[in-house]
Design a protein around this motif. Sequence first.
Motif, PDB file in Angstrom:
ATOM      1  N   ARG A  20      32.735 102.988  81.240  1.00 58.27           N
ATOM      2  CA  ARG A  20      32.235 104.147  80.500  1.00 58.27           C
ATOM      3  C   ARG A  20      30.708 104.170  80.504  1.00 58.27           C
ATOM      4  O   ARG A  20      30.043 103.134  80.444  1.00 58.27           O
TER       5      ARG A  20
ATOM      6  N   TYR B 248      32.347 102.076  60.087  1.00 61.01           N
ATOM      7  CA  TYR B 248      33.061 102.806  61.137  1.00 61.01           C
ATOM      8  C   TYR B 248      34.514 102.367  61.311  1.00 61.01           C
ATOM      9  O   TYR B 248      35.242 102.979  62.099  1.00 61.01           O
TER      10      TYR B 248
ATOM     11  N   LEU C  23      25.967 102.883  72.971  1.00 63.39           N
ATOM     12  CA  LEU C  23      26.805 103.514  71.955  1.00 63.39           C
ATOM     13  C   LEU C  23      26.407 104.981  71.793  1.00 63.39           C
ATOM     14  O   LEU C  23      25.222 105.327  71.924  1.00 63.39           O
ATOM     15  N   ALA C  24      27.381 105.814  71.466  1.00 59.51           N
ATOM     16  CA  ALA C  24      27.101 107.233  71.235  1.00 59.51           C
ATOM     17  C   ALA C  24      26.294 107.422  69.955  1.00 59.51           C
ATOM     18  O   ALA C  24      25.484 108.340  69.853  1.00 59.51           O
ATOM     19  N   GLU C  25      26.519 106.547  68.983  1.00 59.98           N
ATOM     20  CA  GLU C  25      25.829 106.664  67.695  1.00 59.98           C
ATOM     21  C   GLU C  25      24.441 106.009  67.746  1.00 59.98           C
ATOM     22  O   GLU C  25      24.214 105.066  68.517  1.00 59.98           O
TER      23      GLU C  25
ATOM     24  N   VAL D 269      29.064 105.755  78.104  1.00 61.07           N
ATOM     25  CA  VAL D 269      28.742 105.652  76.685  1.00 61.07           C
ATOM     26  C   VAL D 269      30.063 105.490  75.946  1.00 61.07           C
ATOM     27  O   VAL D 269      31.105 105.966  76.403  1.00 61.07           O
ATOM     28  N   VAL D 270      30.023 104.778  74.819  1.00 63.03           N
ATOM     29  CA  VAL D 270      31.245 104.563  74.060  1.00 63.03           C
ATOM     30  C   VAL D 270      30.954 104.803  72.583  1.00 63.03           C
ATOM     31  O   VAL D 270      29.861 104.511  72.095  1.00 63.03           O
ATOM     32  N   GLN D 271      31.931 105.367  71.894  1.00 65.89           N
ATOM     33  CA  GLN D 271      31.790 105.547  70.461  1.00 65.89           C
ATOM     34  C   GLN D 271      32.113 104.237  69.753  1.00 65.89           C
ATOM     35  O   GLN D 271      33.002 103.488  70.174  1.00 65.89           O
ATOM     36  N   ILE D 272      31.407 103.965  68.677  1.00 64.60           N
ATOM     37  CA  ILE D 272      31.593 102.706  67.969  1.00 64.60           C
ATOM     38  C   ILE D 272      33.025 102.573  67.445  1.00 64.60           C
ATOM     39  O   ILE D 272      33.593 101.484  67.431  1.00 64.60           O
ATOM     40  N   SER D 273      33.618 103.693  67.032  1.00 65.64           N
ATOM     41  CA  SER D 273      34.993 103.629  66.532  1.00 65.64           C
ATOM     42  C   SER D 273      35.961 103.191  67.623  1.00 65.64           C
ATOM     43  O   SER D 273      36.946 102.489  67.356  1.00 65.64           O
ATOM     44  N   GLU D 274      35.698 103.606  68.872  1.00 64.72           N
ATOM     45  CA  GLU D 274      36.540 103.169  69.987  1.00 64.72           C
ATOM     46  C   GLU D 274      36.406 101.663  70.199  1.00 64.72           C
ATOM     47  O   GLU D 274      37.396 100.965  70.430  1.00 64.72           O
TER      48      GLU D 274
END
Length: 297
Positions: free
Chosen positions: A179, A214, A261-263, A181-186
Amino acid sequence: MIELRHLRYFIAVAEELNFRRAAERVHVDQTPLSRTVRDLEEQLGVTLLVRAPRRLKLTPAGSKLLEHARMLFTRFERIKRVVCETDARYRAPLRVGVADGMAQPRLSDCFLGWRALAPDIPLEITEMPASELLAALRREEVDVGFSFGIAEDDAIAQEMVWDYPLVALVPPDHELATREVVQISELLAFPMIACRLDRLPGLRQQMDAVRRHYAARPVIAAEARTLVGYVIRVAAGLGVGVADAGHMTTLRRADVVVVPLAEDICIKTYVLHKHRHPALPEVLQRFLAYARTLHQP
């Protein structure tokens, strides 16, 4: 033994050619002044002055001694000035404690910039666990420290000096490794590697705050005592992790994939010092003022 006193008294007599005026000039009585010049002649084995009833006259040996004695005192004054200037420039070393195995590029840049700013102040850097840093600051064994943060302490001041973006760490064969970018929740849906609270308390507390925000119940698969051990566990596939981008620049490894990270989440680095009364030492004030300029919002 010829002393500087002998030469100083002789110069006064040779320049004044009068014992009374020479005695007034060097603030001694005329008798000891005359005795000191006689003693100088005896030690040298030469006559320096022709003593006539109403006047004094230098002998050739006296003229030569006056020339060299003046040069000697000029050199002596120059030596005193250099020594005093060196003493004025000397400073006790700035003693810095670095906790948490910190290896961020900005920390190195901080020290490099300080050495350019204050080249005459020695810099002593000691690495230690966060618990030892706190004790060393209290006992004033170090002047200032860097850490990811310590527990609140009335005796110790801590303020953020910089931060780095948080990034995800996964092994190369992980499904998130490709990926961009990845979301922290993922990321938090997978078992995580954590830092041990007794070894890296500031970093653990910052990461725990992220996990609590998160994820309802993050799973901790293993704990690491050091940042290197943390990365090793991720590389071994024991779990996923997070780290600040600064350390991952330093600890770049082929067996760990770093994914942004996306955040917008950051890991903060703090500078710490003991409160002192009535004021902090001047060198420490200068260093703290310099360190505050390193913060980039």
